[in-house]
Design an enzyme around this catalytic site. Structure first.
Site, PDB file in Angstrom:
ATOM      1  N   ASP A   1      -9.964   9.360   8.483  1.00  0.00           N
ATOM      2  CA  ASP A   1      -9.717   8.573   7.264  1.00  0.00           C
ATOM      3  C   ASP A   1     -10.162   9.323   6.009  1.00  0.00           C
ATOM      4  OD1 ASP A   1      -8.439   6.105   7.532  1.00  0.00           O
ATOM      5  OD2 ASP A   1     -10.245   5.102   8.286  1.00  0.00           O
TER       6      ASP A   1
ATOM      7  N   GLN B   1     -11.522   0.282  11.046  1.00  0.00           N
ATOM      8  CA  GLN B   1     -10.669  -0.426  10.092  1.00  0.00           C
ATOM      9  C   GLN B   1     -11.518  -1.260   9.139  1.00  0.00           C
ATOM     10  OE1 GLN B   1      -7.384   0.077   9.852  1.00  0.00           O
ATOM     11  NE2 GLN B   1      -7.171  -1.338   8.138  1.00  0.00           N
TER      12      GLN B   1
ATOM     13  N   LYS C   1      -0.816   1.547  13.629  1.00  0.00           N
ATOM     14  CA  LYS C   1      -1.415   2.862  13.890  1.00  0.00           C
ATOM     15  C   LYS C   1      -1.272   3.217  15.374  1.00  0.00           C
ATOM     16  CE  LYS C   1      -4.475   2.462   9.909  1.00  0.00           C
ATOM     17  NZ  LYS C   1      -5.809   2.176   9.348  1.00  0.00           N
TER      18      LYS C   1
HETATM   19  N1  GUN Z   1      -8.316  -0.683   5.126  1.00  0.00           N
HETATM   20  C1  GUN Z   1      -7.338  -0.540   4.208  1.00  0.00           C
HETATM   21  N2  GUN Z   1      -6.864   0.716   4.224  1.00  0.00           N
HETATM   22  C2  GUN Z   1      -7.559   1.375   5.174  1.00  0.00           C
HETATM   23  C3  GUN Z   1      -7.510   2.716   5.672  1.00  0.00           C
HETATM   24  O1  GUN Z   1      -6.744   3.565   5.215  1.00  0.00           O
HETATM   25  N3  GUN Z   1      -8.382   3.002   6.662  1.00  0.00           N
HETATM   26  C4  GUN Z   1      -9.241   2.091   7.167  1.00  0.00           C
HETATM   27  N4  GUN Z   1     -10.062   2.480   8.131  1.00  0.00           N
HETATM   28  N5  GUN Z   1      -9.319   0.849   6.735  1.00  0.00           N
HETATM   29  C5  GUN Z   1      -8.469   0.497   5.737  1.00  0.00           C
END
Ligand code: GUN
Length: 297
Positions: free
Chosen positions: A124, A101, A57
């Site tokens: 998100d 996350q 990211k």
């Molecule tokens: N863990 C697995 N996929 C995601 C996601 O798209 N966003 C976040 N914040 N955590 C995750």
């Protein structure tokens, strides 16, 4: 049985195209005196998968011309401390959007953390306000994986309208929001079936799919006899499976037994290089939208 040629839905290349498009847009913004979009990410602990995702990211932010801030905390951070970090990011005028996350350590309530995020910065799309607005067909941050699946299909001209989409998995992150998007007139406009661990005759349900989306996190769960000839298969799985022959000691396994399923498909996503990169590209799109106040002021 005739072997059918299938088209790989190349998420890696498509995501690179999207990042380049976003970067152009950002340079236009900067030229007109606007500030660079700024994404922040909170990472707790040292889960290998989460570290990789968050690093990717941050790299994607660079490719898009965004500012990024990574806040790392040890597993022993308390829930109260983490909630305070969320509050600080909510109040930080320099930050357009941020993510926490997942998964979080067990002593921290993920739901509490998600609900503490200002929904206007929730790139998100996990906050109940965004989830609810998505379900109601209102403008909002749409969670990145379902959005990425729709975008990948769109860019390969795989039509969803009036198709039968079967989704394996009912998670808050993928299955549920994807079902909502796929059934809505302004997105998928499809007929949707959601299957899960208590579905009867699962293989039969899967065989009815024009588009089959596997999001259950069980390596190679989908076999050839569960897929109709000519179907489109989207594999959301990314499980780390031990593999001593690989330099890192593991490989990423999808939810689909690719080698036997692919010959039956019209279109199929690879793992890796399918849905994963699209998810990150959609997070970048959401961050750009946050910086422009596209959904909320
Ligand atoms: N863990 C697995 N996929 C995601 C996601 O798209 N966003 C976040 N914040 N955590 C995750």
């Amino acid at each position: 049985m005739e072997k059918q040629d299938y088209v790989l839905l190349d998420g890696k290349k498509t995501a690179a195209d999207i990042r380049a498009e976003i970067a152009l847009e950002v340079e236009r913004m900067v030229e007109t005196g606007k500030k660079r979009p700024h994404l922040a990410a909170i990472l707790v602990g040292h889960d290998g998968g989460s570290e990789t995702y968050v690093n990717n990211k941050v790299k994607a932010c660079e490719a898009c011309g965004f500012r990024s801030t990574l806040l790392r905390f040890e597993t022993n951070i308390t829930e109260a401390e983490l909630l305070d970090e969320v509050r600080k990011l909510n109040e930080d005028k320099e930050v357009d959007g941020f993510i926490v996350q997942l998964p979080l350590p067990h002593h921290i309530s993920e739901q509490k953390v998600i609900e503490a995020i200002d929904y206007r910065k929730d790139v998100d799309g996990f906050h109940p306000i965004n989830v609810g607005r998505l379900a109601a067909g209102l403008p909002c941050f749409v969670s990145a994986t379902p959005k990425g699946i729709l975008e990948l299909l769109r860019r390969y001209d795989v039509r969803t309208r009036s198709k039968h989409v079967v989704i394996l998995g009912r998670s808050n992150i993928v299955g549920k929001p994807l079902a909502s998007l796929m059934m809505q007139r302004s997105y998928g406009d499809a007929t949707v079936t959601v299957c899960h661990s208590h579905t009867v005759n699962l293989a039969e349900e899967c065989r009815r799919a024009d588009i089959l989306v596997a999001a259950i996190g069980q390596p190679e769960f989908v076999k050839a006899d569960m897929v109709r000839e000519g179907a489109t298969v989207v594999d959301v799985g990314t499980t780390r499976v031990p593999d001593p022959s690989r330099p890192r000691g593991f490989r990423l396994s999808g939810d689909v037994m690719f080698d036997e399923v692919a010959p039956k498909c019209s279109y199929i996503t690879p793992v890796p290089g399918g849905v994963g990169p699209m998810t990150i590209a959609m997070l970048m799109q959401n961050t750009l939208a946050a910086a422009r106040n596209e959904y909320y002021t």
